[in-house]
Design a protein around this motif. Sequence first.
Motif, PDB file in Angstrom:
ATOM      1  N   GLY A 274     -92.753  40.452  48.394  1.00  0.00           N
ATOM      2  CA  GLY A 274     -93.399  40.386  47.085  1.00  0.00           C
ATOM      3  C   GLY A 274     -92.754  41.323  46.087  1.00  0.00           C
ATOM      4  N   LEU A 275     -92.441  42.519  46.544  1.00  0.00           N
ATOM      5  CA  LEU A 275     -91.787  43.489  45.662  1.00  0.00           C
ATOM      6  C   LEU A 275     -90.420  42.977  45.222  1.00  0.00           C
ATOM      7  CD1 LEU A 275     -91.818  47.297  46.129  1.00  0.00           C
ATOM      8  CD2 LEU A 275     -89.658  46.164  45.655  1.00  0.00           C
ATOM      9  N   ALA A 276     -89.672  42.380  46.146  1.00  0.00           N
ATOM     10  CA  ALA A 276     -88.352  41.855  45.813  1.00  0.00           C
ATOM     11  C   ALA A 276     -88.450  40.730  44.787  1.00  0.00           C
ATOM     12  CB  ALA A 276     -87.649  41.366  47.079  1.00  0.00           C
ATOM     13  N   MET A 277     -89.494  39.901  44.907  1.00  0.00           N
ATOM     14  CA  MET A 277     -89.644  38.806  43.958  1.00  0.00           C
ATOM     15  C   MET A 277     -89.875  39.328  42.546  1.00  0.00           C
ATOM     16  SD  MET A 277     -92.663  36.168  43.255  1.00  0.00           S
ATOM     17  CE  MET A 277     -93.281  37.486  42.224  1.00  0.00           C
ATOM     18  N   PHE A 278     -90.762  40.313  42.410  1.00  0.00           N
ATOM     19  CA  PHE A 278     -91.031  40.846  41.071  1.00  0.00           C
ATOM     20  C   PHE A 278     -89.786  41.499  40.487  1.00  0.00           C
ATOM     21  CE2 PHE A 278     -95.570  40.651  42.379  1.00  0.00           C
ATOM     22  CZ  PHE A 278     -96.015  39.891  41.310  1.00  0.00           C
ATOM     23  N   ARG A 279     -89.034  42.186  41.307  1.00  0.00           N
ATOM     24  CA  ARG A 279     -87.797  42.780  40.798  1.00  0.00           C
ATOM     25  C   ARG A 279     -86.818  41.705  40.345  1.00  0.00           C
ATOM     26  NH1 ARG A 279     -86.570  47.822  44.991  1.00  0.00           N
ATOM     27  NH2 ARG A 279     -87.584  49.426  43.728  1.00  0.00           N
ATOM     28  N   LYS A 280     -86.798  40.587  41.066  1.00  0.00           N
ATOM     29  CA  LYS A 280     -85.848  39.521  40.739  1.00  0.00           C
ATOM     30  C   LYS A 280     -86.155  38.903  39.384  1.00  0.00           C
ATOM     31  CE  LYS A 280     -83.385  35.792  43.023  1.00  0.00           C
ATOM     32  NZ  LYS A 280     -83.229  35.028  44.281  1.00  0.00           N
ATOM     33  N   VAL A 281     -87.432  38.868  39.002  1.00  0.00           N
ATOM     34  CA  VAL A 281     -87.793  38.316  37.693  1.00  0.00           C
ATOM     35  C   VAL A 281     -88.018  39.440  36.674  1.00  0.00           C
ATOM     36  CG1 VAL A 281     -88.720  36.165  38.601  1.00  0.00           C
ATOM     37  CG2 VAL A 281     -90.231  38.146  38.390  1.00  0.00           C
ATOM     38  N   ASN A 282     -87.472  40.630  36.974  1.00  0.00           N
ATOM     39  CA  ASN A 282     -87.442  41.737  36.027  1.00  0.00           C
ATOM     40  C   ASN A 282     -88.829  42.270  35.661  1.00  0.00           C
ATOM     41  OD1 ASN A 282     -85.629  43.467  34.575  1.00  0.00           O
ATOM     42  ND2 ASN A 282     -86.358  42.548  32.685  1.00  0.00           N
ATOM     43  N   VAL A 283     -89.734  42.297  36.642  1.00  0.00           N
ATOM     44  CA  VAL A 283     -91.062  42.873  36.425  1.00  0.00           C
ATOM     45  C   VAL A 283     -91.087  44.256  37.082  1.00  0.00           C
ATOM     46  CG1 VAL A 283     -93.525  42.679  36.951  1.00  0.00           C
ATOM     47  CG2 VAL A 283     -92.214  40.648  36.321  1.00  0.00           C
ATOM     48  N   PRO A 284     -91.396  45.314  36.337  1.00  0.00           N
ATOM     49  CA  PRO A 284     -91.450  46.652  36.940  1.00  0.00           C
ATOM     50  C   PRO A 284     -92.530  46.725  38.025  1.00  0.00           C
ATOM     51  CG  PRO A 284     -91.523  46.769  34.534  1.00  0.00           C
ATOM     52  CD  PRO A 284     -91.709  45.335  34.899  1.00  0.00           C
ATOM     53  N   VAL A 285     -92.218  47.361  39.126  1.00  0.00           N
ATOM     54  CA  VAL A 285     -93.205  47.574  40.190  1.00  0.00           C
ATOM     55  C   VAL A 285     -93.846  48.935  39.954  1.00  0.00           C
ATOM     56  CG1 VAL A 285     -93.578  47.832  42.666  1.00  0.00           C
ATOM     57  CG2 VAL A 285     -91.957  46.117  41.815  1.00  0.00           C
ATOM     58  N   LEU A 286     -95.133  48.919  39.642  1.00  0.00           N
ATOM     59  CA  LEU A 286     -95.849  50.153  39.328  1.00  0.00           C
ATOM     60  C   LEU A 286     -96.131  50.979  40.577  1.00  0.00           C
ATOM     61  CD1 LEU A 286     -98.394  48.674  36.763  1.00  0.00           C
ATOM     62  CD2 LEU A 286     -96.219  49.800  36.278  1.00  0.00           C
ATOM     63  N   GLY A 287     -96.124  50.338  41.735  1.00  0.00           N
ATOM     64  CA  GLY A 287     -96.331  51.091  42.961  1.00  0.00           C
ATOM     65  C   GLY A 287     -96.991  50.275  44.053  1.00  0.00           C
TER      66      GLY A 287
END
Length: 374
Positions: A274-287
């Motif tokens: 899930g974290l990798a997916m958000f990074r792939k679409v340029n969404v910052p991971v807050l934690g």
Amino acid sequence: MSVTQQQVLEALRRVRSPRGVALPDANVLSPITANDGKVFFSINVDAAEARAWEDARAQAEAAVRAIPGVTMAMIALTAERRPGAAPPPRAPGVQPAAAHRPPPQHPAGSPMARQAEIPGVAAVIAVASGKGGVGKSTTALNLALGLRDLGLKVGLLDADIYGPSIPRLTGLHDKPGLDDTKKMIPLQRFGLSIMSIGFLVEEQTAMIWRGPMVMSAITQMLRDVAWGTLDVLVVDMPPGTGDAQLTLAQNVPLKGAVIVSTPQDLSLIDARRGLAMFRKVNVPVLGIIENMSYFQCPHCGTRSDIFGHGGARHEAEQLGVPFLGEVPLHMDIRATSDAGTPVVVSAPEGPHAAIYRAIAGQVRDQLKGAIAAA
């Protein structure tokens, strides 16, 4: 006034397909769901014809909305490629999804280039998990309440189309009304503005929807809801990394995502995806939040690490993202959630409410720039 499937079909007979026949005779309609003024169905066509059918979809939606007693119509265009068929040609300069780049480098015509802010909403954040059963919805609700306690104006969108939990967790079972512009009015509870697909369908209804209908529903709950002025809109995502997550990322410029996991290895593997997916679409991971971090016996006080302990913290360190905190597996959190009175509301001075507020404080600090700018 109850709306029937026959009324919907009669209204759709006034809509002509690109083939020149009435829509019900074009053999493209999914089964129609008409319940309590809410109408749902899809138009299923070949991917190569999708562009030609968009006008018919819009006309069908207008025709259904005009039926007396209809309060909401959700009509999706489902474009499927025939087995063995080549994909439709892309317009010059439009790259496939895998080649998307962070804004402002998205190519014209790409899904990510269609992002638009929700008027009045300063920041939209997603609460997600790689798998189900990790307490994501309970975490999303208590996080929203924690942000409220910090003085922010907060909304909560339950985007878990297949398994909406927020109605049960909040004790809300009313139907949203419509304002003068035909937008849905979110329900109010605990100082939050709340919307869920669970408010529109019965709790026992099986949501047997294909991807395009899920995408259409999420888009409507983002865009056709009178959210008003909010500092933060918390979106409770369905588990996984599918259509719902991509639809949200493509619709609005997310200010961040919070990943919920348990300490066990299996959950952490899915959280990593899930974290990798958000990074792939340029969404910052807050934690990352470690939910069900440990169990403390309410009678003797003995602590047991049922699912292991510290796995999410270690994962956060390995991936270079903030570790937001540990939430224990405790009967009070479970019982208050089942009762529709989340622990931040029912025991605001208790230790568990303090944990959620501490997590909310870290999220707020990361969003300060976006909120201030808005």
